[in-house]
Design a protein around this motif. Structure first.
Motif, PDB file in Angstrom:
ATOM      1  N   UNK A   1       0.831  -1.208   0.000  1.00  0.00           N
ATOM      2  CA  UNK A   1       0.000   0.000   0.000  1.00  0.00           C
ATOM      3  C   UNK A   1       0.862   1.253   0.000  1.00  0.00           C
ATOM      4  N   UNK A   2       1.935   1.235   0.784  1.00  0.00           N
ATOM      5  CA  UNK A   2       2.846   2.384   0.812  1.00  0.00           C
ATOM      6  C   UNK A   2       3.490   2.578  -0.551  1.00  0.00           C
ATOM      7  N   UNK A   3       3.943   1.480  -1.151  1.00  0.00           N
ATOM      8  CA  UNK A   3       4.591   1.558  -2.460  1.00  0.00           C
ATOM      9  C   UNK A   3       3.639   2.088  -3.525  1.00  0.00           C
ATOM     10  N   UNK A   4       2.403   1.584  -3.511  1.00  0.00           N
ATOM     11  CA  UNK A   4       1.443   2.017  -4.523  1.00  0.00           C
ATOM     12  C   UNK A   4       1.048   3.479  -4.334  1.00  0.00           C
ATOM     13  N   UNK A   5       0.897   3.884  -3.064  1.00  0.00           N
ATOM     14  CA  UNK A   5       0.583   5.287  -2.799  1.00  0.00           C
ATOM     15  C   UNK A   5       1.668   6.209  -3.352  1.00  0.00           C
TER      16      UNK A   5
END
Length: 740
Positions: free
Chosen positions: A289-293
């Protein structure tokens, strides 16, 4: 069997990566990206149906038969699709998409099902990382090979390669399923067949309803899958727009999947364990989720092909490494029978539901023009990722509570030394602490009373839990209280006492406690003695524990211990073996094997021979040897060890007298001892040993009869004793020093 599993993982990973490259290239070569959402929905529904069907099938058919047959059927279907690419490429593309996306994950899951049932939990924890890395490496190689094939031919040319890899999977997985049976037959043990696990006592949906943190995990899977499919739609739309239809799509996707496999392999190997140890499970679960954000934000600020490829690739790498490593550990508190039920619900049910919901939303937004469609989809992906981060932050507390309850109720068995992630280790330490009466929560609240009552019931049913906590506490007083307990050591405590042999404050008591159960636990103690990964201090002290044994099994274990690389371990194994031989004349010790070990001991130079020292002094629990009176005052440790070994296969009394005679100042007595040894020892041992006895005579074969030599040696016993006593008085040594 580990090598077989690694090769199997490599070909499974290879066929999946090559299959995905062929799937995407063939589909986008024949259809627009607007057709992707409907295909995702269709494959998701097909996947759910296949999971239900295969689960029922595995109740009646062994996985060792079912999975190879499924791979073989997949290979045949791939060849049929290859034939269709020239006459009906659109139909071939649709069937291939359904096969790779719907059926492919089940094939990989079948391989891991067989692997998990072929390895015991202890071996699995040590080897599954290597097996998974082999799968990633296989995917890398397959991606590069597929790119080369796509360059030389059209997109459909990759299908025979994927079919060949599926056939290789069928053959290798069948080998893995049969490998342990072949080993058991070779060793005379009965073969064990793989069977489907019994139906779980509780449905997966009920377990999910009763376990809040698993509901959060299911929600994380749902929103994470949705975010990934939004990003994937934008990514493939951009690839199609830049590269267009044709063979270049095959080369691109093959190289893309090979690159992500390589980076995933690197992160799996060097990053996953560190992340789990330092950050814990919740951070690993929230990493995609952090990477995609971050990646989606960068793509909105710097739109273009490169930024989208980097964002999609980064999310794929993090999901396949950090997220996967943490995700599997979230099922630790779930009992083995219930795990399969609830895991399939989350793995397949919620993952595919996320695909269906995400694809439905994408289909409803296809009317938007570019680049507005891209911005909207990336915005929705960021929103899903934000929700995923919030859900991931709620996982830790629920997981800790569930794990603590499972540990106390003995629903799961874990070894603290093998736990890598910070979250699980914290839960175990808290559980061990709260299992002690002094650490129970105070207060008179209902929760505190209930906790105390539950803990009391657990301790009454499993009294070893507080003892294990004490043995792991590094508190010497608590440890000594357990070691000195009137009831001795139970079977479950022995593995926790063995490592304490390396800790000097409690090592003596640990040796004494293990001696009380040594004969009962001789197999377990032998395994620890022969384990080269055990600390040196553990091995050298554990060898002394065996001195109280009387069985052939103990003697056989010590004979193996005589091959240890460390001298003091061999020294103590020899002493304990001699003690067993003196107490149990029926114990069999092969003479040639002992002579071979003596040859190794004397095949060193003088510097090594004289430098060998012992770190541990003898204690009153050790069995006394005829060497003890001289070993510290005059004799070298190397010579004492050689004579201990010789005493296992030669008459003890003459050997004892000869050993004492070698350390007198009377050359006549010493000569008699040397002459006896000349006749008793094999010539090659005698020639190597003589320089260490500091004998300057030419080695020659004695002509005196052995009976005459033995009688002369025995008559010299009193003279040797008087000479040694004179030497002792002359040097001022105390009798008690000589006896140590």
């Amino acid at each position: 069997m580990v090598v077989t599993a690694m090769v199997g993982a490599a070909v499974v990973g290879a066929q999946y990566v090559a299959g995905k490259a062929a799937r995407d290239a063939l589909f986008l070569a024949n259809f627009d990206t607007s057709s992707l959402p409907s295909m995702v929905i269709a494959t998701s529904m097909m996947s759910i149906a296949l999971v239900v069907a295969s689960s029922r099938r595995l109740v009646r058919v062994s996985p060792g038969t079912y999975v190879p047959v499924a791979f073989a059927a997949s290979a045949i279907l791939l060849l049929v699709e290859w034939g269709l690419t020239s006459t009906a490429p659109g139909l071939a593309a649709r069937i291939l998409y359904l096969q790779i996306s719907g059926f492919g994950p089940l094939l990989g899951s079948g391989f891991w099902l067989i692997a998990s049932e072929r390895f015991d939990p202890h071996t699995a924890k040590k080897r599954f990382g290597q097996i998974a890395a082999a799968g990633t490496l296989g995917g890398l190689i397959a991606g590069l090979l597929a790119a080369r094939v796509a360059t030389l031919g059209d997109v459909g040319a990759m299908l025979p390669l994927v079919a060949a890899l599926n056939l290789a999977c069928a053959w290798q997985i069948r080998r893995l399923a049969r490998a342990p049976d072949e080993w058991r037959r070779a060793s005379g043990q009965p073969a064990r067949t793989l069977k489907a696990a019994p139906a779980p006592a509780t449905s997966g949906w009920r377990i999910l309803a009763e376990t809040p943190y698993l509901r959060n995990l299911a929600a994380l899977v749902l929103v994470g899958t949705m975010a990934a499919i939004f990003l994937d739609q934008v990514f493939k739309t951009q690839v199609k727009a830049v590269l267009g239809p044709g063979a270049s799509l095959g080369s691109f996707f093959a190289l893309y999947y090979a690159s992500t496999s390589l980076v995933t392999f690197v992160v799996q190997t060097w990053g996953s364990r560190i992340a789990l140890e330092k950050l814990g499970l919740a951070a690993a679960a929230g990493a995609p989720s952090i990477t995609l954000l971050a990646g989606s934000a960068a793509s909105l600020l710097l739109p273009g092909f490169t930024s989208l490829v980097a964002t999609r690739g980064s999310e794929t790498v993090v999901r396949g490494s950090l997220y996967r490593a943490g995700y599997e550990l979230f099922f630790t508190p779930v009992g083995p029978r219930d795990k399969r039920a609830v895991k399939s619900v989350i793995d397949v049910g919620f993952d595919r539901t996320g695909d269906i919901v995400g694809a439905g939303l994408i289909q409803s937004l296809l009317w938007l023009p570019q680049p507005r469609q891209t911005r909207v989809l990336l915005g929705i992906a960021m929103a899903c990722s934000a929700v995923g981060l919030w859900v991931a932050s709620r996982l830790r507390r629920g997981y800790l509570q569930s794990l603590e309850r499972s540990l106390l109720n003995r629903a799961v068995e874990l070894d603290l030394s093998e736990v890598e992630d910070l979250t699980t280790r914290t839960a175990m330490l808290r559980t061990l602490r709260f299992s002690q009466p002094s650490a129970r929560p105070g207060g008179g609240s209902a929760d505190a009373i209930a906790h105390a009552a539950s803990t009391a019931r657990t301790e009454a049913a499993y009294p070893e839990i507080p003892a294990i906590g004490a043995l792991r506490s590094r508190d010497s007083e608590r440890i000594l209280a357990v070691l000195r307990g009137e009831n001795g050591l139970s079977a479950s405590l022995v593995p926790h006492v063995v490592p304490l042999l390396a800790w000097d404050p409690v090592a003596f008591e640990a040796v004494h406690a293990l001696r009380t159960v040594a004969e009962e636990r001789v197999g377990e103690l032998t395994d620890a003695l022969l384990d080269p990964n055990q600390e040196f201090a553990v091995r050298r002290r554990l060898a002394r524990v065996f001195s109280v044994c009387v069985s052939q099994r103990a003697a056989d274990g010590l004979l193996l211990g005589l091959e240890d690389l460390r001298f003091e371990v061999r020294f103590q194994c020899g002493r304990s073996l001699l003690a067993i031989a003196e107490k149990s004349p029926s114990v069999r010790i092969d003479q040639e094997r002992v002579f071979a070990m003596v040859r190794k001991e004397v095949a060193v130079n003088s510097d090594v021979w004289t430098s060998r020292k012992l770190l541990d002094a003898a204690d009153e629990g050790d069995t006394r040897s005829f060497l003890d009176e001289l070993v510290r005052a005059r004799a070298s440790q190397s010579l004492a060890h050689v004579f201990t070994l010789l005493a296992l296969v030669l008459p003890t009394e003459p050997l004892r007298i000869a050993f004492r005679g070698l350390h007198t100042s009377d050359q006549g007595l010493r000569g008699t001892a040397l002459e006896y040894l000349e006749g008793a020892l094999p010539s090659d041992i005698r020639e190597r040993l003589w320089p260490f006895l500091e004998d300057r005579r030419t080695t020659r074969r004695t002509t005196r009869p052995s009976e005459e030599l033995l009688a002369d040696l025995l008559r010299s016993r009193e003279s040797i004793a008087i000479n040694l006593e004179q030497l002792r008085r002359r040097s001022g040594a105390r009798p008690e020093d000589q006896a140590e």
